[in-house]
Design a protein around this motif. Structure first.
Motif, mmCIF file in Angstrom:
data_model
loop_
_atom_site.group_PDB
_atom_site.id
_atom_site.type_symbol
_atom_site.label_atom_id
_atom_site.label_comp_id
_atom_site.label_asym_id
_atom_site.label_seq_id
_atom_site.Cartn_x
_atom_site.Cartn_y
_atom_site.Cartn_z
ATOM 1 N N PRO A 241 0.847 -1.193 0.000
ATOM 2 C CA PRO A 241 0.000 0.000 0.000
ATOM 3 C C PRO A 241 0.883 1.243 0.000
ATOM 4 O O PRO A 241 2.093 1.143 0.226
ATOM 5 N N GLY A 242 0.316 2.390 -0.261
ATOM 6 C CA GLY A 242 1.136 3.606 -0.269
ATOM 7 C C GLY A 242 0.301 4.824 -0.601
ATOM 8 O O GLY A 242 -0.933 4.802 -0.521
ATOM 9 N N ARG A 243 1.009 5.870 -0.993
ATOM 10 C CA ARG A 243 0.338 7.142 -1.242
ATOM 11 C C ARG A 243 0.188 7.403 -2.740
ATOM 12 O O ARG A 243 0.973 6.921 -3.545
ATOM 13 N N GLY A 253 -4.021 11.055 -1.875
ATOM 14 C CA GLY A 253 -4.758 9.970 -1.236
ATOM 15 C C GLY A 253 -3.863 8.782 -0.966
ATOM 16 O O GLY A 253 -2.632 8.867 -1.096
ATOM 17 N N GLU A 254 -4.524 7.695 -0.573
ATOM 18 C CA GLU A 254 -3.784 6.470 -0.277
ATOM 19 C C GLU A 254 -4.425 5.325 -1.036
ATOM 20 O O GLU A 254 -5.570 5.419 -1.467
ATOM 21 N N HIS A 255 -3.672 4.257 -1.182
ATOM 22 C CA HIS A 255 -4.228 3.090 -1.872
ATOM 23 C C HIS A 255 -3.771 1.838 -1.131
ATOM 24 O O HIS A 255 -2.843 1.892 -0.311
ATOM 25 N N ASP A 256 -4.403 0.699 -1.426
ATOM 26 C CA ASP A 256 -4.035 -0.487 -0.650
ATOM 27 C C ASP A 256 -3.238 -1.524 -1.443
ATOM 28 O O ASP A 256 -3.164 -2.679 -1.059
ATOM 29 N N GLY A 257 -2.602 -1.119 -2.515
ATOM 30 C CA GLY A 257 -1.714 -2.067 -3.204
ATOM 31 C C GLY A 257 -1.360 -1.589 -4.604
ATOM 32 O O GLY A 257 -2.242 -1.250 -5.394
#
Ligand code: ATP
Length: 381
Positions: A241-243, A253-257
């Protein structure tokens, strides 16, 4: 039906000096249960080759995906039915282990690295035109035939790989990685035809598969949801995950993969912004997905690695040619410079190209001829 300037058809038995030995020319036909390979088998059997059908079982198919992929029991059944109707022997070869190692594991590991894989090329390189070709030769065959829409020009000293005549079906992009020596052992009887002509032949031959629908794009991903497929095979720690940040560093935002993203992607970013945003780069080291406006996607060139050259070992200087950077799209003019290590290529586009995607194939053409290709390492701006 075929291009007159090119002798891309298999050697005709009528031309053979010694008919008695030629009729024994054995050809293994790779039969997927689809219309293309059925017609391939029909044509070659009709020309008097000692045709043998082989279907590869590449993975186990969940029941709900039957008939949508190339190796479901339904497809194996269809391939067998066609072989029976042509009165040719038919075998199923189980290559599930090799397919898992060479195609599925590669597919998942590329997403893990933030790249966008091309499993059809990997399957051609490692399964069809390596393991199956070796098996075919060991069975005493002179050729392996498939239903690919591409041509092999046998008129010169060495065979050349050419684009398929039907531009909507041309599959030469997926074939750049074939070993050069293999070209002399491969037949693509459909390369000079259009898909409509292939279906017409299937009807005329009364083949069971004549009206069968086209197979889906990535055969082993049931239902087409490749992100869910990849997520299932990645462990919790591997999902990275990351930004999501803009090119100027603004965090949106952020994401999960990172496996959920592809360079050039616009949809599904889950962002609201004053202009449409596209994925420009993916950084696996910290899980960052960099996004930018349409213009920021433009690249002036690319670097390709693990190149395979079909038309030369290493050219003396830069070559003016065309490059195709994704399957859907036409080749565009470029200047190709093959590195001191010829497995690396440096490409300058004549006009900037958008969404040069690491992991996809860059395939080089000069007109109809496929010069070779490699895997996109990075765009150059
Ligand atoms: N599981 C398989 N077993 C044997 N041969 C296969 C298999 N999958 C593909 N092939 C061979 O590779 C060719 C190209 O495969 P691809 O999946 O791109 O086919 P396609 O255009 O859907 O063709 P088809 O109509 O024959 O299924 C096929 O025509 C066939 O000769």
């Amino acid at each position: 039906m075929q291009s007159c300037s090119v002798d891309q058809r298999p050697p005709s038995l009528e031309d053979a000096d010694d008919i008695a030995s030629a009729v024994q020319d054995r050809v293994v036909v790779a039969m997927s249960g689809g219309v293309d390979s059925s017609v391939t088998a029909g044509i070659l059997a009709g020309e008097g080759y000692d045709a043998v059908g082989i279907a590869m079982r590449l993975y186990s198919t969940p029941q709900e995906s039957y008939t949508k992929s190339c190796c479901s029991p339904d497809d194996l059944f269809d391939a067998r039915t066609v072989a029976d109707s042509l009165s040719i022997p038919f075998y199923v070869a189980n290559y599930e282990d090799a397919f898992r190692e060479r195609v599925i594991e590669y597919f998942v590991s590329e997403y893990r690295r933030g790249r966008t894989p091309n499993p059809c090329v990997a399957c051609n390189d490692h399964l069809k035109f390596d393991i199956l070709l070796q098996r075919s030769l060991a069975l005493g065959a002179s050729y392996l035939a498939t239903g690919h829409f591409a041509r092999i020009d046998r008129s010169g000293d060495v065979p050349k790989l050419l684009r398929g005549v039907d531009r909507n079906k041309d599959q030469s992009y997926f074939l750049f990685g074939l070993p050069r020596e293999a070209l002399g052992r491969i037949l693509f009887p459909l390369g000079g035809m259009t898909k409509d002509e292939v279906r017409d032949i299937a009807r005329t031959m009364g083949l069971e598969t004549a009206e069968k629908a086209e197979s889906q794009e990535i055969c082993f991903v049931g239902g087409g949801d490749y992100k869910a497929f990849v997520a299932k095979l990645l462990s919790e720690q591997e999902r990275t995950p990351g930004r999501i940040v803009t090119t100027s560093g603004e965090v949106l935002g952020e994401h999960d993969g990172i496996h959920n993203f592809t360079v050039g992607q616009r949809r599904g970013l889950g962002l609201s912004y004053h202009e449409p945003l596209y994925v420009k780069a993916i950084r696996p080291e910290d899980g960052t997905v960099v996004v930018g406006g349409r213009d920021e996607l433009a690249a002036r060139g690319l670097v390709a690695e693990r190149c395979n050259w079909l038309s030369f070992d290493r050219p003396n200087g830069p070559i003016e040619c065309q490059v195709k950077i994704r399957y859907a799209g036409e080749p565009v003019p470029c200047l190709l410079t093959v590195g001191a290590d010829p497995t690396t290529a440096f490409v300058e586009f004549e006009e900037t190209q958008r969404a040069v995607t690491p992991g996809q194939a860059a395939v080089f053409y000069q007109g109809e001829e496929v010069l070779g290709g490699g895997w996109i390492e990075e765009p150059r701006s």
